[in-house]
Design a protein around this motif. Sequence first.
Motif, PDB file in Angstrom:
ATOM      1  N   VAL A 139       0.881  -1.284   0.159  1.00 22.43           N
ATOM      2  CA  VAL A 139      -0.186   0.182   0.076  1.00 22.43           C
ATOM      3  C   VAL A 139       1.019   1.251   0.022  1.00 22.43           C
ATOM      4  O   VAL A 139       1.875   1.396   0.870  1.00 22.43           O
ATOM      5  CB  VAL A 139      -1.022   0.047   0.989  1.00 22.43           C
ATOM      6  N   ILE A 184      -7.448   2.883   6.752  1.00 24.32           N
ATOM      7  CA  ILE A 184      -6.311   3.893   6.625  1.00 24.32           C
ATOM      8  C   ILE A 184      -6.342   4.537   7.927  1.00 24.32           C
ATOM      9  O   ILE A 184      -7.351   4.930   8.433  1.00 24.32           O
ATOM     10  CB  ILE A 184      -6.891   4.553   5.520  1.00 24.32           C
ATOM     11  N   TYR A 190     -11.384   0.841   2.683  1.00 25.25           N
ATOM     12  CA  TYR A 190     -11.197   0.610   1.189  1.00 25.25           C
ATOM     13  C   TYR A 190     -11.631  -1.036   1.174  1.00 25.25           C
ATOM     14  O   TYR A 190     -10.788  -1.851   2.110  1.00 25.25           O
ATOM     15  CB  TYR A 190      -9.984   0.947   0.500  1.00 25.25           C
ATOM     16  N   LEU A 209      -1.427  -1.092  -4.164  1.00 19.96           N
ATOM     17  CA  LEU A 209      -2.875  -0.026  -3.824  1.00 19.96           C
ATOM     18  C   LEU A 209      -2.404   1.323  -3.514  1.00 19.96           C
ATOM     19  O   LEU A 209      -1.298   1.535  -2.985  1.00 19.96           O
ATOM     20  CB  LEU A 209      -3.729  -0.619  -2.960  1.00 19.96           C
ATOM     21  N   LEU A 211      -3.594   4.285  -1.649  1.00 18.04           N
ATOM     22  CA  LEU A 211      -4.821   4.860  -0.873  1.00 18.04           C
ATOM     23  C   LEU A 211      -4.572   6.131  -0.133  1.00 18.04           C
ATOM     24  O   LEU A 211      -3.436   6.899  -0.374  1.00 18.04           O
ATOM     25  CB  LEU A 211      -4.982   3.766   0.444  1.00 18.04           C
ATOM     26  N   GLN A 223      -7.502   5.447  -5.912  1.00 22.04           N
ATOM     27  CA  GLN A 223      -7.755   4.025  -5.972  1.00 22.04           C
ATOM     28  C   GLN A 223      -9.279   3.857  -6.716  1.00 22.04           C
ATOM     29  O   GLN A 223      -9.079   2.643  -7.395  1.00 22.04           O
ATOM     30  CB  GLN A 223      -7.265   3.071  -4.849  1.00 22.04           C
ATOM     31  N   GLU A 224     -10.208   4.344  -5.954  1.00 27.79           N
ATOM     32  CA  GLU A 224     -11.593   4.251  -6.411  1.00 27.79           C
ATOM     33  C   GLU A 224     -11.522   4.391  -7.998  1.00 27.79           C
ATOM     34  O   GLU A 224     -12.250   3.589  -8.721  1.00 27.79           O
ATOM     35  CB  GLU A 224     -12.387   4.985  -5.771  1.00 27.79           C
TER      36      GLU A 224
END
Length: 627
Positions: A139, A184, A190, A209, A211, A223-224
């Motif tokens: 991440v 997070i 997430y 990822l 985030l 990320q979305e």
Amino acid sequence: MSQRNVRGAALRCLLTIVLSLPFLSCVQKGEQNVWDDSVIGKATLSGRVTDTYGTPLSGVTVSCMGTDSKRELRASGLTDEDGRFEIRDVPSNARYIRFALEGYASCSYTLEASRFKYEDEIVLNAALLFSKAVITGTVTDASDGSPMQGVDVTNGIATSRTDENGVYSLEKLTIKSYELTFSIPGGSTYTRSVSAADFVDGVATVPDLRLGGEDVWPSRKWQELADAAPWYGNEFRGSTGFTGRNHYSAGYMSSWPFVGMFRYEAEGCALLTNSAFGAIGSPDFNAYTYGRKFIFEGNRYMNVMVRTHGANSEETAVHFGVEVLDISAGATSAVKVGEASHFGSEYATYTFDLERFVGHEVVIAYGIYFPNGPENRHLPCRRIAFSSEPMSTDTEAVLPGTKIAGMENWAFATVENLTSFTVNKETVFTGKNFGHNMAKGEGDNAVNGVGRTHNPGGQQGYSGFAGTNHIIMNWSLQYDRADVEPVNQEGFTIKTNSSSGPRYDSPDTYIASKFHIGPANSHIHFLLRNSSSTIPTVFRVTAITSDGTAVSLSPVSNTALDASEVKDGKGCWQLTHNKGDGNPEDYADFEYDLSQFNGKDVTIVLSVHKGRSSKEEKLCIYSIELK
């Protein structure tokens, strides 16, 4: 005495056994709390232990224990290199059998006591689940790309926390599908899915990822957006109130994600200005939609066809634009490609040049701004098309480009269009409508087959299919002469019109999607049926390589009641199979071999052509699967 297997099936795990092979009590009838531990006989216990893929497991401990709570060990053995074991003289009071091996979930079963009285040999096979699987990944912070430490990751069973390098690892897992939750620091979460197919040699590596960070567009972080559903094809329609290519049955733009005020209207998928979604004068989108796409030279121009409601002058014009987040380049913020304004009830097409992103995967957002009042101005979008050159406002215009040899009479069949699709990584697609109620509202709001509600909280068009593996979301509809039936209970249906034929060199409708072919997806299966027992439906499957070469394919097998190649039919086949009403076993399975394209990107096309009948001919698609 006899010998028999336990229900003829291998044991898999304790949970599976509870569901399919219940534990048999050794309590005497009427004595609910007394365990009969007397020995009524002995038998030889043998069998074979494998993993769930059938690979023999050696060194498995087979323990024969008492059935009471003490679980006293009374006999045991080990499996050999072929996974086989044999334990002699096992007494009936040792009929609780457990299979255990380091790295695998243990498996247990209780045998019936009477078997030891009447059988000399008892065969018991087992299949153990691997339980040392690992899910790992990294991440990073979306704002600057640095490792993000302190993110809690869980699948509901195991938990991990990212270290100073942003790395996490969930261990001692069985191989199955999981839903991961990332918490997070600061409170946001997430989720990410991991499937059983993601594990390679027991390890599932989640793509990196990114985030946290600021919103790229209102209420959407990096990320979305990187996870956004792809816009696979190059032609999208948004209307409900027209005929031809703008028929409601082709209005799949309504399945896109929309942020802010949105309505699926007769004139198109409409974005509306509204101060509840952003302050007047803000430079950010007030409402928008977005999707992920790979940009080629053949689809570098984004053409947007719009009109307005409630905007009748320059002063009240609706301002809109296109912004791009470059995923391939790792960009942390979006770039505005262009902005325009429009007013009036006439349609106009605005073109945005994406040349700077050729060769990149990007997320594209199209939306409206709110530089000034009044509120509730509509911008219906009738069409968005990606092309090799700017397009006009002709609503029936096909995408420009070089015709593919052998497909000169096909609408939209250009090299630039069909070779510039985004590669589809999915393998299973359904034509079923999941039972969604696609008719909403009354009167003008009740559109046959589509929910067109003026309440933004209600179902809007095909939004019920968003996030699914439906054909609507994964295959591009190329609509020429006939409409389609996207929510037919028997499957997604493409069809011909009722004019005279035949037209083997020109389909009335077709669907297309692009795949990278390899050993894991070298065969494609179509489960099909037609709607007549006397009039065949004519169809064709075509593969188009990245250089624009079209190859007509013949099935290597099919299970149709009647199917054959059409004589002088340009590669078409005809199908008569009026069978299949939701049960997949009833549909005709047409299998095609794609192994000649291994290592290549290929666009697969399924088309329906006018046969010799003057009636409408349908091709109903229950499912498509690559294996």
